[in-house]
Enzyme design. Structure first.
Site, PDB file in Angstrom:
ATOM      1  N   ASP A 145       0.698  -1.370  -0.099  1.00 34.45           N
ATOM      2  CA  ASP A 145      -0.129   0.101   0.029  1.00 34.45           C
ATOM      3  C   ASP A 145       0.998   1.138   0.310  1.00 34.45           C
ATOM      4  O   ASP A 145       2.042   1.205   0.588  1.00 34.45           O
ATOM      5  CB  ASP A 145      -0.842  -0.128   1.126  1.00 34.45           C
ATOM      6  N   ASP A 175      -7.302  -1.127  -4.329  1.00 36.98           N
ATOM      7  CA  ASP A 175      -8.414  -0.709  -3.444  1.00 36.98           C
ATOM      8  C   ASP A 175      -9.340   0.205  -4.038  1.00 36.98           C
ATOM      9  O   ASP A 175     -10.378   0.465  -3.727  1.00 36.98           O
ATOM     10  CB  ASP A 175      -7.746  -0.136  -2.172  1.00 36.98           C
TER      11      ASP A 175
END
Length: 198
Positions: A145, A175
């Site tokens: 991430d 995401d």
């Protein structure tokens, strides 16, 4: 089907290129500003949940999560195929394709990153295809991430939230694709969704 494949491949390409770049150029916890104070690239890893949320460290928890995601992607691909055969309009196909691509993007991290990268640490940047092998095994890779948008900090005088950052999760392109796809379907394709669930 062609439009769906283009959306899925574009999302996967953007997602994986950014993840690989971050993995090979940044240490865990390292941040760099992109636009002012409100858009940063901050490198973290997690065991498979979205938006930097953590999952139990148990290998079985990871295997169950990845397996469920793989099943979901297969079901979504079958659904897209049915939509194409039924000549569904482009909007719903794009929305479902975004969700599918996002789920697939994070699956790739879990499946392969543990085998092809060395461990990222707070002091050391990872290597790709290290001589001693990767940091983990098949299905045990960590999700990368990096997108961080601390839009503003609540004033100190506000009860409960004073000093807290508004929207603090760190997430990735996959995401984002899932979130955008779901919101798009709910907001702009609500009539179509109602026909699906009748």
């Amino acid at each position: 089907m062609r439009k769906s494949l283009v959306v899925i491949l574009l999302v996967l390409l953007c997602d994986q290129l950014l993840k690989v770049w971050v993995k090979l150029n940044m240490t865990i916890g390292e941040c760099m500003g992109v636009i002012g104070k409100w858009f940063n690239i901050c490198f973290i890893e997690n065991n498979g949940m979205a938006f930097g949320w953590q999952l139990s460290a148990s290998p079985w928890g990871k295997i169950i999560l990845v397996s469920l995601r793989i099943i979901a992607v297969i079901v979504l691909l079958f659904f897209i195929f049915r939509m194409t055969r039924n000549k569904t309009k482009t909007g719903p196909v794009v929305g479902v394709s975004l969700v599918t691509a996002g789920a697939a993007g994070n699956i790739l991290d879990c499946l392969f990153y543990g085998m092809i990268f060395s461990e990222s640490t707070v002091t050391k940047v990872a290597e790709i295809f290290p001589a001693g092998g990767g940091y983990s095994s098949f299905l045990q890779g960590k999700v990368v991430d990096m997108l961080y948008f601390p839009l503003f900090t609540f004033p100190d005088w506000m009860p409960l939230v004073g000093g807290e950052v508004f929207f603090s999760p760190i997430f990735n392109v996959a995401d984002s694709a899932i979130t955008i796809g779901v919101l798009y379907l709910i907001v702009f394709q609500w009539k179509w969704l109602q026909t699906v669930f009748k």
